[in-house]
Every structure is written in structure tokens, then in C-alpha cells.
Scaffold this motif. Structure first.
Motif: not given
Length: 207
Positions: A66-80
């Protein structure tokens, strides 16, 4: 507030955290390719080429990850990432491995706690009993974050291994993830629509 909901981060940017789906593979690959040399070494314990990163991104959307993403202004900038290490083991005896990547401008912003929270919830609901986090000995921020979630740390020769005991699932935790996944999937569809409409039309197909 659901983690999939939109909010403003510390820099005032529109941001949200959600689960990634196969339609996000290109965005996840681009995120990994933007990681600088130090971030790649911290994430993989080695200097990783672009080709290896691209292959890794493509492999992260299988049944045991499983992957979770951190989106900033629609762009993935971090993930777990959550990798189930022994899918054939008995339920509630399984272990999972957590891995994190954050682009430099968005580090040290409290993002790690939110991402680990999503992983712990997902791990428990999938019958995992232990969540393993490994990092470099000098990565004190990650070690502190792991201890915040009750991890026991063990120093190896070239890494620090943390193990978080995951709570057994309850009807409440299962319901919470169902709600989160539903919101995440709806948000993913919305993000996909935006990417499609933003895509330029080839000149030979333009009216």
C-alpha cells in the motif's frame, strides 16, 4: 477531519494525504525521481539510479503493498509505503515494513506523524502485528518519530531497526479505513480528471 480532506499546510499550500491507486503510478514515479541524492540514500540505503527508482514505483501497486501520498497543489511531495513481509503467515502474526520519502522542501513539517498514522491503521486492519521501520543511524528525526508511536529501537551495524506493535483491528478501525479509502478513491478520480483535462491536445488532433 478525514486525512483525505484538503487543508493548508504550514506554508499555506493546498495539501492532502490519501492512498495511491494504480492511476497514480506516474505521479509516484515522478516524486521518487525528484528525490535528491541524500534522500535516495536515506530511503534505500544506497545511491539509486533513475531506472531503479522507476521500476520500484511500478512495483509498488501490487497486492502486498500500500502507498499513501502527500499531495501539495496536486503533486506528490511525500509518500509512505507499507510492504507485507510474510503474506503467507498466520493472521495477526504477520509483519509489515514501512518506508518513507519526502522531498527536501517539505521535510520537518510534521508530515511523518500523519503518514505513519495511516500505515498503522492499514497494517492493523490487514492482520499485521508488527510494523518495521529501518533508517540510517544518523536519521534521528525518523528514530524520534518511530518512538513516538511506541517503537522499540535496535542499533545494527549500518542501520537502526524500529518495531511498532500494531493493535488488533476493531469494528471502529475497520470502519475508519473504509471511510478513508472511499474518500481517497473519490479524490483520486477527481485528480485523474484534472490531469486528463490539463493534458495538451496534439497539434494534429486540434480542431
Amino acid at each position: 477531519m478525514a486525512l483525505a480532506a484538503r487543508y493548508n499546510n504550514l506554508a499555506g499550500e493546498a495539501a492532502h494525504i490519501r492512498r495511491l491507486w494504480p492511476s497514480d503510478v506516474a505521479g509516484y514515479r515522478e516524486h521518487l525521481l525528484r528525490l535528491d541524492r541524500a534522500a535516495r540514500y536515506a530511503r534505500f540505503g544506497a545511491v539509486i539510479s533513475d531506472a531503479v527508482l522507476a521500476d520500484h514505483a511500478n512495483a509498488c501497486f501490487g497486492a502486498e503493498t500500500l502507498v499513501f501520498g502527500y499531495f501539495v497543489e496536486g503533486v506528490i511531495r511525500g509518500a509512505a509505503e507499507l510492504h507485507i513481509l510474510d503474506p503467507g503467515a498466520r493472521l495477526y502474526l504477520r509483519e509489515g515494513e514501512a518506508a518513507f520519502s519526502v522531498e527536501k522542501p517539505w521535510r520537518h513539517s510534521g508530515l511523518g506523524s500523519a503518514l505513519i498514522g495511516r500505515l498503522v491503521l492499514a497494517a492493523g486492519n490487514r492482520g499485521l502485528r508488527v510494523l518495521v521501520i529501518s533508517c540510517l543511524p544518523q536519521n534521528f528525526a525518523m528514530q524520534g518519530l518511530a518512538k513516538k508511536f511506541g517503537a522499540t529501537l535496535k542499533c545494527e551495524t549500518d542501520e537502526v531497526m524500529g518495531k511498532i506493535t500494531v493493535q488488533l483491528p476493531t469494528p471502529q478501525t475497520i470502519f475508519a479505513e473504509v471511510v478513508e479509502d472511499s474518500l481517497d478513491f473519490a479524490t483520486a478520480l477527481f485528480d485523474l480528471q484534472k490531469r486528463i483535462f490539463r493534458s495538451p491536445v496534439p497539434a494534429d488532433q486540434a480542431a
